[in-house]
Design a protein around this motif. Structure first.
Motif, PDB file in Angstrom:
ATOM      1  N   VAL A 216      48.278  60.942  44.213  1.00  0.00           N
ATOM      2  CA  VAL A 216      48.377  59.871  45.208  1.00  0.00           C
ATOM      3  C   VAL A 216      48.295  58.534  44.485  1.00  0.00           C
ATOM      4  CG1 VAL A 216      47.350  58.823  47.252  1.00  0.00           C
ATOM      5  CG2 VAL A 216      47.338  61.321  46.990  1.00  0.00           C
ATOM      6  N   VAL A 217      49.316  57.693  44.681  1.00  0.00           N
ATOM      7  CA  VAL A 217      49.374  56.377  44.049  1.00  0.00           C
ATOM      8  C   VAL A 217      49.001  55.330  45.095  1.00  0.00           C
ATOM      9  CG1 VAL A 217      50.810  54.735  42.794  1.00  0.00           C
ATOM     10  CG2 VAL A 217      51.207  57.194  42.527  1.00  0.00           C
ATOM     11  N   GLU A 218      47.970  54.546  44.800  1.00  0.00           N
ATOM     12  CA  GLU A 218      47.503  53.510  45.723  1.00  0.00           C
ATOM     13  C   GLU A 218      48.181  52.179  45.389  1.00  0.00           C
ATOM     14  OE1 GLU A 218      45.525  54.171  48.143  1.00  0.00           O
ATOM     15  OE2 GLU A 218      44.587  56.083  47.627  1.00  0.00           O
ATOM     16  N   PRO A 318      75.360  51.152  33.262  1.00  0.00           N
ATOM     17  CA  PRO A 318      75.021  49.776  33.642  1.00  0.00           C
ATOM     18  C   PRO A 318      74.532  49.620  35.078  1.00  0.00           C
ATOM     19  CG  PRO A 318      77.407  50.069  33.548  1.00  0.00           C
ATOM     20  CD  PRO A 318      76.800  51.313  32.983  1.00  0.00           C
ATOM     21  N   LYS A 319      74.874  50.547  35.967  1.00  0.00           N
ATOM     22  CA  LYS A 319      74.491  50.424  37.371  1.00  0.00           C
ATOM     23  C   LYS A 319      73.204  51.169  37.722  1.00  0.00           C
ATOM     24  CE  LYS A 319      79.238  49.813  39.006  1.00  0.00           C
ATOM     25  NZ  LYS A 319      80.287  50.311  39.947  1.00  0.00           N
ATOM     26  N   VAL A 320      72.645  51.859  36.755  1.00  0.00           N
ATOM     27  CA  VAL A 320      71.432  52.656  36.996  1.00  0.00           C
ATOM     28  C   VAL A 320      70.200  51.772  36.810  1.00  0.00           C
ATOM     29  CG1 VAL A 320      70.037  54.613  36.221  1.00  0.00           C
ATOM     30  CG2 VAL A 320      72.527  54.814  36.314  1.00  0.00           C
ATOM     31  N   GLU A 321      69.294  51.812  37.781  1.00  0.00           N
ATOM     32  CA  GLU A 321      68.048  51.045  37.649  1.00  0.00           C
ATOM     33  C   GLU A 321      67.112  51.759  36.677  1.00  0.00           C
ATOM     34  OE1 GLU A 321      64.310  49.344  40.348  1.00  0.00           O
ATOM     35  OE2 GLU A 321      66.105  50.142  41.327  1.00  0.00           O
ATOM     36  N   VAL A 322      66.658  51.040  35.663  1.00  0.00           N
ATOM     37  CA  VAL A 322      65.801  51.617  34.623  1.00  0.00           C
ATOM     38  C   VAL A 322      64.482  50.848  34.586  1.00  0.00           C
ATOM     39  CG1 VAL A 322      65.568  52.169  32.182  1.00  0.00           C
ATOM     40  CG2 VAL A 322      67.826  52.282  33.278  1.00  0.00           C
ATOM     41  N   ILE A 323      63.377  51.588  34.599  1.00  0.00           N
ATOM     42  CA  ILE A 323      62.053  50.979  34.439  1.00  0.00           C
ATOM     43  C   ILE A 323      61.512  51.443  33.095  1.00  0.00           C
ATOM     44  CG2 ILE A 323      59.718  50.774  35.343  1.00  0.00           C
ATOM     45  CD1 ILE A 323      62.500  51.923  37.622  1.00  0.00           C
ATOM     46  N   LEU A 336      56.479  49.753  37.668  1.00  0.00           N
ATOM     47  CA  LEU A 336      56.823  51.041  38.260  1.00  0.00           C
ATOM     48  C   LEU A 336      56.193  51.191  39.636  1.00  0.00           C
ATOM     49  CD1 LEU A 336      58.048  53.842  38.206  1.00  0.00           C
ATOM     50  CD2 LEU A 336      56.129  54.624  36.802  1.00  0.00           C
ATOM     51  N   LYS A 337      54.937  50.774  39.781  1.00  0.00           N
ATOM     52  CA  LYS A 337      54.275  50.862  41.078  1.00  0.00           C
ATOM     53  C   LYS A 337      54.960  49.971  42.111  1.00  0.00           C
ATOM     54  CE  LYS A 337      49.574  52.206  39.733  1.00  0.00           C
ATOM     55  NZ  LYS A 337      48.142  51.830  39.801  1.00  0.00           N
ATOM     56  N   MET A 338      55.374  48.771  41.688  1.00  0.00           N
ATOM     57  CA  MET A 338      56.074  47.883  42.612  1.00  0.00           C
ATOM     58  C   MET A 338      57.367  48.521  43.094  1.00  0.00           C
ATOM     59  SD  MET A 338      55.520  44.122  40.829  1.00  0.00           S
ATOM     60  CE  MET A 338      56.693  43.373  41.958  1.00  0.00           C
ATOM     61  N   LEU A 340      58.032  51.746  43.247  1.00  0.00           N
ATOM     62  CA  LEU A 340      57.684  52.870  44.118  1.00  0.00           C
ATOM     63  C   LEU A 340      57.291  52.386  45.508  1.00  0.00           C
ATOM     64  CD1 LEU A 340      55.579  55.316  41.886  1.00  0.00           C
ATOM     65  CD2 LEU A 340      57.691  55.847  43.113  1.00  0.00           C
ATOM     66  N   ASP A 341      56.478  51.362  45.553  1.00  0.00           N
ATOM     67  CA  ASP A 341      56.040  50.809  46.830  1.00  0.00           C
ATOM     68  C   ASP A 341      57.239  50.381  47.667  1.00  0.00           C
ATOM     69  OD1 ASP A 341      54.581  49.783  48.906  1.00  0.00           O
ATOM     70  OD2 ASP A 341      53.783  48.079  47.802  1.00  0.00           O
ATOM     71  N   SER A 342      58.162  49.652  47.055  1.00  0.00           N
ATOM     72  CA  SER A 342      59.337  49.169  47.764  1.00  0.00           C
ATOM     73  C   SER A 342      60.250  50.320  48.187  1.00  0.00           C
ATOM     74  CB  SER A 342      60.108  48.196  46.872  1.00  0.00           C
ATOM     75  OG  SER A 342      61.324  47.823  47.467  1.00  0.00           O
ATOM     76  N   GLU A 343      60.489  51.242  47.266  1.00  0.00           N
ATOM     77  CA  GLU A 343      61.424  52.340  47.536  1.00  0.00           C
ATOM     78  C   GLU A 343      60.913  53.257  48.628  1.00  0.00           C
ATOM     79  OE1 GLU A 343      65.037  54.259  46.952  1.00  0.00           O
ATOM     80  OE2 GLU A 343      64.327  52.431  45.978  1.00  0.00           O
ATOM     81  N   VAL A 344      59.663  53.664  48.528  1.00  0.00           N
ATOM     82  CA  VAL A 344      59.106  54.596  49.504  1.00  0.00           C
ATOM     83  C   VAL A 344      59.003  53.947  50.884  1.00  0.00           C
ATOM     84  CG1 VAL A 344      57.043  55.915  50.144  1.00  0.00           C
ATOM     85  CG2 VAL A 344      57.891  55.972  47.786  1.00  0.00           C
ATOM     86  N   SER A 345      58.643  52.662  50.905  1.00  0.00           N
ATOM     87  CA  SER A 345      58.541  51.954  52.189  1.00  0.00           C
ATOM     88  C   SER A 345      59.906  51.879  52.867  1.00  0.00           C
ATOM     89  CB  SER A 345      58.004  50.543  51.986  1.00  0.00           C
ATOM     90  OG  SER A 345      56.682  50.588  51.465  1.00  0.00           O
ATOM     91  N   GLN A 346      60.955  51.605  52.097  1.00  0.00           N
ATOM     92  CA  GLN A 346      62.302  51.526  52.667  1.00  0.00           C
ATOM     93  C   GLN A 346      62.745  52.874  53.197  1.00  0.00           C
ATOM     94  OE1 GLN A 346      65.134  49.813  49.948  1.00  0.00           O
ATOM     95  NE2 GLN A 346      63.856  48.034  49.513  1.00  0.00           N
ATOM     96  N   ARG A 347      62.500  53.919  52.420  1.00  0.00           N
ATOM     97  CA  ARG A 347      62.942  55.254  52.835  1.00  0.00           C
ATOM     98  C   ARG A 347      62.180  55.732  54.054  1.00  0.00           C
ATOM     99  NH1 ARG A 347      67.719  55.171  50.506  1.00  0.00           N
ATOM    100  NH2 ARG A 347      67.476  54.281  48.417  1.00  0.00           N
ATOM    101  N   ALA A 348      60.916  55.338  54.184  1.00  0.00           N
ATOM    102  CA  ALA A 348      60.104  55.783  55.300  1.00  0.00           C
ATOM    103  C   ALA A 348      60.599  55.193  56.622  1.00  0.00           C
ATOM    104  CB  ALA A 348      58.646  55.398  55.083  1.00  0.00           C
ATOM    105  N   LYS A 349      61.258  54.013  56.544  1.00  0.00           N
ATOM    106  CA  LYS A 349      61.747  53.368  57.767  1.00  0.00           C
ATOM    107  C   LYS A 349      63.053  53.987  58.261  1.00  0.00           C
ATOM    108  CE  LYS A 349      59.695  48.918  56.476  1.00  0.00           C
ATOM    109  NZ  LYS A 349      59.994  47.518  56.063  1.00  0.00           N
ATOM    110  N   LYS A 350      63.729  54.726  57.401  1.00  0.00           N
ATOM    111  CA  LYS A 350      65.045  55.289  57.772  1.00  0.00           C
ATOM    112  C   LYS A 350      64.879  56.597  58.529  1.00  0.00           C
ATOM    113  CE  LYS A 350      67.542  53.077  53.993  1.00  0.00           C
ATOM    114  NZ  LYS A 350      68.437  53.270  52.848  1.00  0.00           N
TER     115      LYS A 350
END
Length: 350
Positions: A216-218, A318-323, A336-338, A340-350
């Motif tokens: 679990v990532v806080e 060139p189009k792949v997001e790399v962290i 990486l946490k930022m 994840l936070d953004s990605e998971v939040s966006q996916r959860a709304k869909k």
């Protein structure tokens, strides 16, 4: 022992037989029929329990057998119903009905070239989700039910019906927001340990991780996500080579896939080739899975050659997001946490 797929035999209880009985009391001559009905058998039910995290219990006893109903009695008494048999399963359990009559037959099918039919009937995800695997048998009717004006002494009764039975295949697919995908020794376990409080086994040899680990990532503000460290992939995994399906089944529920690459090529690997193989294996296993959102985590950036390899990698994709990170040193984990936070939040709304 971690068990994430198993075959079980389920058998619902048979209904009890109806009774043939006669009322025999003092001062009541020719009392007539008073045979009671049989009790219903018990059902076989699966229920999700969050306290369960494996299918291990069915490895030792792969049977779920409900009680039979009791026969009817005299004085029009209905037989006692059989107790339901309830099996607990972890969240993320997929239930399949098979065409085998016994567990041994199912195993023999698997060993042959014929294979065995698997019909998905339930996907148990949330706490309390249930499915009735086998319906119960119904109790028979006693001779009291057959009395008529012209038949005062019926001998008729009916037998209880048999309960349903079958062989079922249970498959656990771990539930996580993000899945760490990569070859053995890419640093997935180290990364999960740094991102969360999970304590996966870490070692410098292949297949250190032999079962999916969830961390679990806080993020703060009461936001969090779950990340799964999946057993390392090898080429040919879609054909069940290496850990094969032991790996692949557990990423089918993730909202985003994170491809962890050894960007330094510290074991003679090529990050570009590694990503191409990983993407191919996932597509060969499930084309829908290959359409999931995905990112690349360039790990081991603290090692020699990683920076040069990263530039080459970005030119190729060139189009792949790399962290870029170093899981061992802890570098880049905030970025990486930022993400994840953004990605998971966006996916959860869909």
């Amino acid at each position: 022992m971690f068990i994430d797929h198993i075959r079980i035999l389920a058998k619902a209880g048979d209904g009890g037989d109806g009774a043939v009985s006669w009322r025999r009391e003092k001062f009541v001559p020719r009392g007539g029929p008073d045979g009671g009905d049989g009790g219903n058998g018990g059902k076989v039910i699966l229920v999700v329990d969050n306290s369960v995290d494996t299918l291990r219990q069915y490895h030792y006893d792969p049977k779920l057998i409900a009680e039979d109903g009791k026969p009817g009695g005299k004085h029009k008494k209905t037989g006692k119903g059989g107790k339901n048999k309830i099996g607990k399963v972890p969240p993320g359990t997929v239930v399949y009905r098979t065409n085998a009559a016994t567990v041994n037959e199912a195993v023999e099918y698997e060993r042959s070239d014929e294979g065995i039919d698997l019909d998905p009937i339930a996907d148990l995800v949330e706490e309390g989700d249930t499915i009735v695997l086998c319906e119960n048998g119904v109790g028979g009717e006693g001779n009291f039910k057959f009395r008529t004006a012209t038949n005062q002494t019926p001998m008729e009764f009916t037998l209880g019906t048999p309960g349903e039975q079958g062989v079922f295949y249970l498959e656990l697919r771990r539930i996580a927001d993000a899945g760490l995908v990569g070859f053995p020794n890419a640093g997935k376990s180290t990364l999960l340990g740094k991102l969360s409080h999970a304590k996966p086994k870490v070692g410098s040899y292949p297949f250190t991780t032999l079962q999916p680990m969830i961390g679990v990532v806080e993020f703060g503000g009461f936001r969090r996500c779950t990340v799964a460290d999946i057993p390392g992939l090898i080429e040919g995994a879609h054909e069940n080579r290496g850990l094969g399906h032991e790996f692949l089944r557990h990423i089918t529920r993730c909202r985003v896939l994170l491809f962890v690459l050894d960007m330094a090529g510290s074991e003679g690997r090529d990050p570009i080739s590694d990503l191409e193989i990983l993407r191919k294996e996932i597509k060969e296993y499930d084309e829908d899975l290959a359409k999931f959102p995905w990112k690349v985590i360039a790990n081991k950036m603290d090692l020699e050659g990683a920076a040069e390899n990263l530039e080459t990698f970005k030119s190729r994709f060139p189009k792949v997001e790399v962290i870029a990170i170093s899981a061992d040193k802890g570098d880049g984990l905030d970025d990486l946490k930022m993400m994840l936070d953004s990605e998971v939040s966006q996916r959860a709304k869909k």
